[in-house]
Design an enzyme around this catalytic site. Structure first.
Site, PDB file in Angstrom:
ATOM      1  N   SER A  64     -14.209  -1.091   3.564  1.00 24.73           N
ATOM      2  CA  SER A  64     -15.136  -1.430   2.485  1.00 24.73           C
ATOM      3  C   SER A  64     -14.655  -0.826   1.172  1.00 24.73           C
ATOM      4  O   SER A  64     -13.465  -0.555   0.996  1.00 24.73           O
ATOM      5  CB  SER A  64     -16.550  -0.956   2.834  1.00 24.73           C
ATOM      6  N   GLY A  66     -15.007   2.168  -0.463  1.00 20.60           N
ATOM      7  CA  GLY A  66     -14.362   3.486  -0.508  1.00 20.60           C
ATOM      8  C   GLY A  66     -12.943   3.464   0.002  1.00 20.60           C
ATOM      9  O   GLY A  66     -12.026   4.008  -0.624  1.00 20.60           O
ATOM     10  N   GLU A  67     -12.738   2.819   1.140  1.00 19.97           N
ATOM     11  CA  GLU A  67     -11.393   2.741   1.716  1.00 19.97           C
ATOM     12  C   GLU A  67     -10.469   1.877   0.863  1.00 19.97           C
ATOM     13  O   GLU A  67      -9.271   2.168   0.741  1.00 19.97           O
ATOM     14  CB  GLU A  67     -11.465   2.180   3.143  1.00 19.97           C
ATOM     15  N   SER A  68     -11.031   0.818   0.245  1.00 21.96           N
ATOM     16  CA  SER A  68     -10.217  -0.031  -0.632  1.00 21.96           C
ATOM     17  C   SER A  68      -9.714   0.753  -1.833  1.00 21.96           C
ATOM     18  O   SER A  68      -8.562   0.605  -2.256  1.00 21.96           O
ATOM     19  CB  SER A  68     -11.023  -1.248  -1.099  1.00 21.96           C
ATOM     20  N   ALA A  71      -6.860   2.871  -0.691  1.00 18.09           N
ATOM     21  CA  ALA A  71      -5.659   2.048  -0.497  1.00 18.09           C
ATOM     22  C   ALA A  71      -5.022   1.704  -1.834  1.00 18.09           C
ATOM     23  O   ALA A  71      -3.789   1.766  -1.996  1.00 18.09           O
ATOM     24  CB  ALA A  71      -6.025   0.778   0.267  1.00 18.09           C
TER      25      ALA A  71
END
Length: 440
Positions: A64, A66-68, A71
């Site tokens: 989602s 936060g992880e995007s 990345a």
């Protein structure tokens, strides 16, 4: 035998879970504007011509928002050294997809990660032929890992975190999880204490690396920055007002935090950022019941500065009533709104379990307050409390007092200095992670 039984059970349950979750997923996509963003790619149905796809490159998988963002941080850093390299960022949600697309990085192909049905995973891998797959914080899917192992595609998990609760649960079911997790080629952990649980899950010690936290690395990427358009919006509520921001709130917390802000300082402006923007109607109703006048960010142009009674814009004190509350119901802006705050209250730490990330506020030199539930950010939260780098409160009464304390410049300075000193333990995490990813 256990591995075969676990895999068979997974294959039987997966379609049932999909059917059970599908109606809620459709509603969520409607709320978040996911339709029209190539959602068919979740089922490995692609519209981009095959010859235009970047094949044989690094794929980042981010669930989602936060992880995007993490990345994207790694991709930008990698591009500094190799500006012509292409990447693929596969997300699991419409909001993550929007953030990745909005980053506007040349050569970045944004797609949706496939559901973990074997034929979907195979279609995805056949199309892109990734050189490696980088899972950001999670999630680990059995069919994806199995297919990658068959094809010799390394899968690396970075910024891995394991809360004490999760570690206990994973240890309990380690025998069932080990056949899947042992397929990971590398795990980059945030802290050395996590190495034991990853060994229990089947990874060899030489494949576990303590890199520090990508989220908490203060020396890489840009810090939260003040934006002129945001300041224009804040000025329209009255200039020289203290701003107290509630970051990533969850249901029930909005009126609790806003009321505490009003009690702490009647002149302070509450700025609330719900964790999910589609909660705007629920948040509005909750705050209106508490006596606030609600202004939604989505209804204001970026350069909004209302006029009143023919007075020039530059002389307007406030275009809204004193009980106004600004709700940021747009995606991907929390980071820079944080830089405009005088104090930040962390959501999901009062009425929900887990907490939210305090690092952006710390990097912006803003004092942090959170409730009793910061389980997902241990041991950082405990260290912040013990060193005076934050204020931890147990209830709304303490919250009002703590907001008042955090708005004192001397107290704020002591807190932010102590907090940033803790983050230096993660200095260089981005560089260390990229070094691992560049290994053959």
């Amino acid at each position: 035998m256990r591995q075969l039984f676990a895999l068979t059970l997974y294959r039987l349950i997966l379609p049932l879970l999909f059917l059970a979750a599908f109606p809620g997923w459709v509603v969520k996509m409607l709320r978040r504007g996911g339709f029209g963003t190539r959602l068919g790619e979740r089922a490995a149905v692609y519209t981009t011509p095959l010859e235009e796809e970047p094949c044989g490159t690094v794929h980042f998988h981010a669930v989602s928002v936060g992880e995007s963002l993490l990345a994207l941080k790694l991709i930008r850093e990698w591009l500094l050294a190799e500006p012509d390299r292409r990447f693929v960022l596969a997300t699991g949600t419409a909001t993550g997809h929007a953030v990745a697309t909005g980053a506007d990085i040349p050569g970045l192909r944004v797609t949706y990660s496939p559901l973990d049905f074997r034929w979907m995973v195979r279609s995805y891998l056949n199309r892109f032929e990734p050189s490696q797959i980088v899972l950001v914080e999670g999630e680990v899917w059995p069919h994806l890992l199995q297919e990658c192992k068959k094809r010799g595609i390394p899968v690396r998990l970075v910024n891995a975190r394991m809360s004490p609760r999760s570690a206990r649960r994973f240890s309990k079911f380690a025998a069932w999880l080990r056949p899947t997790y042992s397929l990971l080629d590398t795990v980059a952990t945030q802290q050395s204490e996590d190495a034991a649980i990853w060994q229990t899950l089947g990874l060899a010690p030489e494949n576990i690396h303590r890199t520090g936290s990508l989220k908490f690395d203060p020396g890489s990427g840009s810090r939260p920055a003040r934006r002129p358009e945001f300041q224009h919006i804040l000025d329209s509520f009255g200039k020289n007002r203290s701003v107290v921001l509630a970051a990533s709130t969850h249901p029930g917390e909005d009126s609790l935090i806003a009321s505490a802000i009003r009690e702490a300082d009647i002149r302070a402006l509450p700025v609330l950022v719900p964790r999910h923007a589609e909660r705007r109607a629920e948040v509005t109703a909750d705050l209106e019941r508490a006596g606030f006048h609600i202004v939604l960010r989505s209804t204001l142009p970026p350069n909004h500065l209302p006029t009143s009674g023919g007075v020039p814009e530059s002389e307007v004190g406030s275009g809204f009533p004193d009980n106004a509350c600004l709700v940021i119901d747009t995606t991907g802006e929390l980071r820079d709104w944080t830089a405009h705050a005088d104090a930040v209250v962390i959501g999901k730490s009062f009425l929900s379990i887990g907490g939210q990330n305090p690092a952006e506020a710390i990097l912006a030199h803003i004092p942090v307050i959170f409730g009793p539930h910061m389980e997902n950010f241990q041991p950082l939260a405990s260290h912040l409390i013990s060193t005076g780098g934050c204020i931890c409160v147990q209830d709304s009464e303490e919250l009002a007092e703590s907001i008042s304390a955090a708005l004192d410049p001397a107290k704020a300075k002591d807190m932010t200095q102590a907090a940033e000193k803790l983050l230096t333990r993660h200095q260089g995490a981005t560089v260390r992670i990229l070094h691992l990813l560049k290994q053959p």
